[in-house]
Enzyme design. Structure first.
Site, PDB file in Angstrom:
ATOM      1  N   HIS A   1       4.608 -39.574 -32.481  1.00 24.66           N
ATOM      2  CA  HIS A   1       4.655 -40.283 -31.125  1.00 24.66           C
ATOM      3  C   HIS A   1       6.062 -40.163 -30.543  1.00 24.66           C
ATOM      4  CE1 HIS A   1       4.106 -43.369 -28.143  1.00 24.66           C
ATOM      5  NE2 HIS A   1       2.642 -43.329 -28.489  1.00 24.66           N
TER       6      HIS A   1
ATOM      7  N   ASP B   1      -2.602 -41.061 -19.341  1.00 23.04           N
ATOM      8  CA  ASP B   1      -2.649 -41.611 -20.828  1.00 23.04           C
ATOM      9  C   ASP B   1      -4.105 -41.143 -21.285  1.00 23.04           C
ATOM     10  OD1 ASP B   1      -1.919 -42.541 -23.308  1.00 23.04           O
ATOM     11  OD2 ASP B   1      -1.473 -44.707 -22.356  1.00 23.04           O
TER      12      ASP B   1
ATOM     13  N   ASN C   1      -3.307 -44.401 -32.126  1.00 25.99           N
ATOM     14  CA  ASN C   1      -4.008 -44.860 -31.044  1.00 25.99           C
ATOM     15  C   ASN C   1      -4.932 -46.200 -31.074  1.00 25.99           C
ATOM     16  OD1 ASN C   1      -6.161 -44.417 -28.514  1.00 25.99           O
ATOM     17  ND2 ASN C   1      -4.457 -42.755 -28.126  1.00 25.99           N
ATOM     18  N   ARG C   2      -6.218 -46.251 -30.285  1.00 23.64           N
ATOM     19  CA  ARG C   2      -6.711 -47.584 -30.140  1.00 23.64           C
ATOM     20  C   ARG C   2      -8.104 -47.655 -31.114  1.00 23.64           C
ATOM     21  NH1 ARG C   2      -4.158 -46.396 -25.534  1.00 23.64           N
ATOM     22  NH2 ARG C   2      -2.739 -48.064 -25.130  1.00 23.64           N
TER      23      ARG C   2
ATOM     24  N   GLU D   1       0.928 -36.019 -28.037  1.00 23.21           N
ATOM     25  CA  GLU D   1       0.482 -36.382 -29.492  1.00 23.21           C
ATOM     26  C   GLU D   1      -0.695 -35.461 -29.802  1.00 23.21           C
ATOM     27  OE1 GLU D   1      -0.056 -40.848 -29.468  1.00 23.21           O
ATOM     28  OE2 GLU D   1       0.363 -40.361 -27.523  1.00 23.21           O
TER      29      GLU D   1
END
Ligand SMILES: *[C@@H]1O[C@H](CO)[C@@H](O)[C@H](O)[C@H]1NC(C)=O
Ligand SMILES: *[C@@H]1O[C@H](CO)[C@@H](O)[C@H](O)[C@H]1NC(C)=O
Ligand SMILES: *[C@@H]1O[C@H](CO)[C@@H](O)[C@H](O)[C@H]1NC(C)=O
Ligand SMILES: *[C@@H]1O[C@H](CO)[C@@H](O)[C@H](O)[C@H]1NC(C)=O
Ligand SMILES: *[C@@H]1O[C@H](CO)[C@@H](O)[C@H](O)[C@H]1NC(C)=O
Ligand SMILES: *[C@@H]1O[C@H](CO)[C@@H](O)[C@H](O)[C@H]1NC(C)=O
Ligand SMILES: *[C@@H]1O[C@H](CO)[C@@H](O)[C@H](O)[C@H]1NC(C)=O
Ligand SMILES: *[C@@H]1O[C@H](CO)[C@@H](O)[C@H](O)[C@H]1NC(C)=O
Ligand SMILES: *[C@@H]1O[C@H](CO)[C@@H](O)[C@H](O)[C@H]1NC(C)=O
Length: 396
Positions: free
Chosen positions: A197, A278, A98-99, A356
């Site tokens: 993923h 998301d 992820n971010r 996920e």
């Protein structure tokens, strides 16, 4: 030194394996002509590739006994390295999924900067430009029902501190795909968060009435909360309520992914101008007393009425990201094992779901969430471990 680390991790993995036995490599099973490694058990057959330790095909028989390939991927393993347009298909994002906000984080008062690769350099997604799911893992073991991949992620790669050695084991038992990920920080303290993923379409893109997954239903019985994010999906520190009957309510009852498709608040729910999902849903079950994740019930159930295929996801992880593929636009091809005649052989918008299992996203930049023990690892610490079981059944 490398050999030593590998032995240590392998020994650890072997010791950690309880119910399932860990098989040492003793044969030359696979790869097949398309570069894929098969493992199988009754009712389930999967093909895996070294690139990203990815799942490339997963075959399950539907309600009519027809074999469906229910995950996205490419036909030929060599294509993954060639095609610039692969959205992390079925791989292991690492070393930090992820971010990461501002592509930076602080450990012990030292600020680290990692490679930005999204939103004009504003953040790092899935471990950077050359994250784990863009690299070939090593196949260290392959039996008929199990495969183990390893990767050594060097100190400084993509800006992350210290070396990480990881083993990814996939095992099949009847109707079930088991995932075990172990990672060791061998030289310095570093963030580690992995996931699988995998892109799902439980119809194998063969439902004649729809190429989308909007009719799949999702139930997240422990997910009354989600991580609040800004317009580019970076956590802003807030934890939000998924109020009953709101678009993000998947906990009070199973709901079709497309059930709230026209609700005004679904616009922007997956980022600025994005309609759909998301989102990082939290998995809260400690309040019900001690639990064993293997038996305490699934954190998620996903079903398609058309194929009759139902997926129960069991995991030890405390969060669950759902992405409804709003970013797909009909350019990514499906495989020769999927789809039907007379329809474009591509993934349409909302054609898939990414599910996920993971920890709370970007917790390394939210110290007040107090998840350091789950996300920052150094030499001598317990290893990072992720376990999950994806259990399939078919409605008759
Ligand atoms: C590995 O050894 C076991 C036990 O001897 C045997 O049953 C199995 O078929 C072997 N696997 C391969 C791939 O040779
Ligand atoms: C897969 O791609 C490789 C490399 O391009 C090629 O050698 C091989 O023949 C392909 N396999 C099939 C079954 O098309
Ligand atoms: C699906 O059913 C066929 C026919 O019974 C069988 O040969 C095949 O192994 C099944 N596929 C899976 C993935 O179990
Ligand atoms: C991964 O391995 C495949 C098959 O050997 C090869 O074609 C490809 O170039 C490799 N990709 C990377 C990124 O190393
Ligand atoms: C963001 O990153 C820049 C350099 O890439 C750094 O100078 C700055 O301190 C970071 N800002 C925050 C809020 O972390
Ligand atoms: C999808 O579900 C809706 C009800 O939510 C239904 O009206 C529609 O017919 C379904 N479509 C398909 C293709 O199953
Ligand atoms: C979302 O869909 C569910 C199921 O159809 C419905 O009960 C709920 O009211 C809808 N919520 C919104 C905000 O449209
Ligand atoms: C969102 O959509 C509006 C209206 O089409 C547009 O003006 C705006 O630039 C878009 N914003 C982003 C970030 O794409
Ligand atoms: C579809 O999405 C891909 C990947 O984001 C992008 O490269 C391509 O330009 C898009 N195509 C269209 C027609 O929007």
């Amino acid at each position: 030194m490398l050999t030593l680390f590998r032995l240590t991790a392998a020994a650890l993995l072997a010791a950690a394996a309880t119910a399932q036995s860990y098989s040492a490599p003793n044969g030359t099973l696979g790869p097949d002509a398309e570069g894929k490694y098969e493992i199988f058990a009754e009712g389930i057959r999967g093909l895996f590739i070294p690139y990203g330790a990815s799942i490339a095909n997963l075959f399950i028989n539907d309600t009519n006994g027809i074999e469906r390939d229910i995950v996205l991927g490419f036909d030929n393993a060599s294509h993954y390295s060639v095609d610039q347009f692969h959205p992390h298909l079925g791989g292991v994002p690492g070393r930090y999924a992820n971010r990461i906000k501002n592509s930076s984080f602080v450990i012990d008062d030292v600020e680290y900067h990692v490679t930005p690769n999204e939103n004009q350099g504003k953040d790092t997604l899935h471990g950077g430009l050359d994250g784990w799911d863009y690299r070939n893992f090593t196949v260290v073991a392959h039996t008929t029902d199990s495969i183990t991949f390893s990767i050594v992620d060097p100190d400084g790669k993509e800006g992350f501190p210290g070396e990480v050695v990881s083993y990814i084991t996939y095992t099949m038992t009847p109707n079930t795909w088991h995932i075990k990920m172990v990672a060791l920080a061998t030289t310095k303290k570093t963030p580690i968060m992995l996931s699988s993923h995998t892109y799902w379409n439980l119809d194998g893109f063969a439902n004649p009435d729809t190429p989308t997954a909007l009719n799949h239903s999702i139930h997240l019985p422990y997910s009354g909360q989600r991580v609040g994010v800004d317009g580019i999906l970076i956590p802003d520190g807030t934890i939000l309520p998924n109020q009953k009957y709101s678009v993000n309510d998947f906990w009070s009852a199973p709901k079709q992914v497309g059930a709230n498709h026209t609700a005004p608040e679904l616009l922007g729910n997956c980022g600025t101008n994005c309609t759909g999902y998301d989102n990082c849903y939290l998995v809260n079950r400690a309040q019900n007393g001690p639990y064993d994740w293997r038996t305490a019930g699934p954190v998620a159930t996903v079903e398609s009425e058309w194929s009759g295929i139902s997926l129960n996801i069991f995991t030890d992880q405390d969060a669950f990201q759902v992405y409804s593929c709003g970013g797909q636009n009909g350019t990514l091809p499906i495989k020769s094992t999927q789809g039907i005649d007379d329809r474009p052989r591509v993934v349409e918008q909302y054609g898939c779901l990414v599910l996920e299992v993971q920890d709370w996203i970007d917790a390394i930049n939210q110290p007040e969430w107090q998840r350091e023990k789950k996300q920052v690892f150094g030499p001598g610490d317990e290893p990072y471990v992720l376990e999950a079981a994806y259990e399939f059944s078919v409605k008759s």
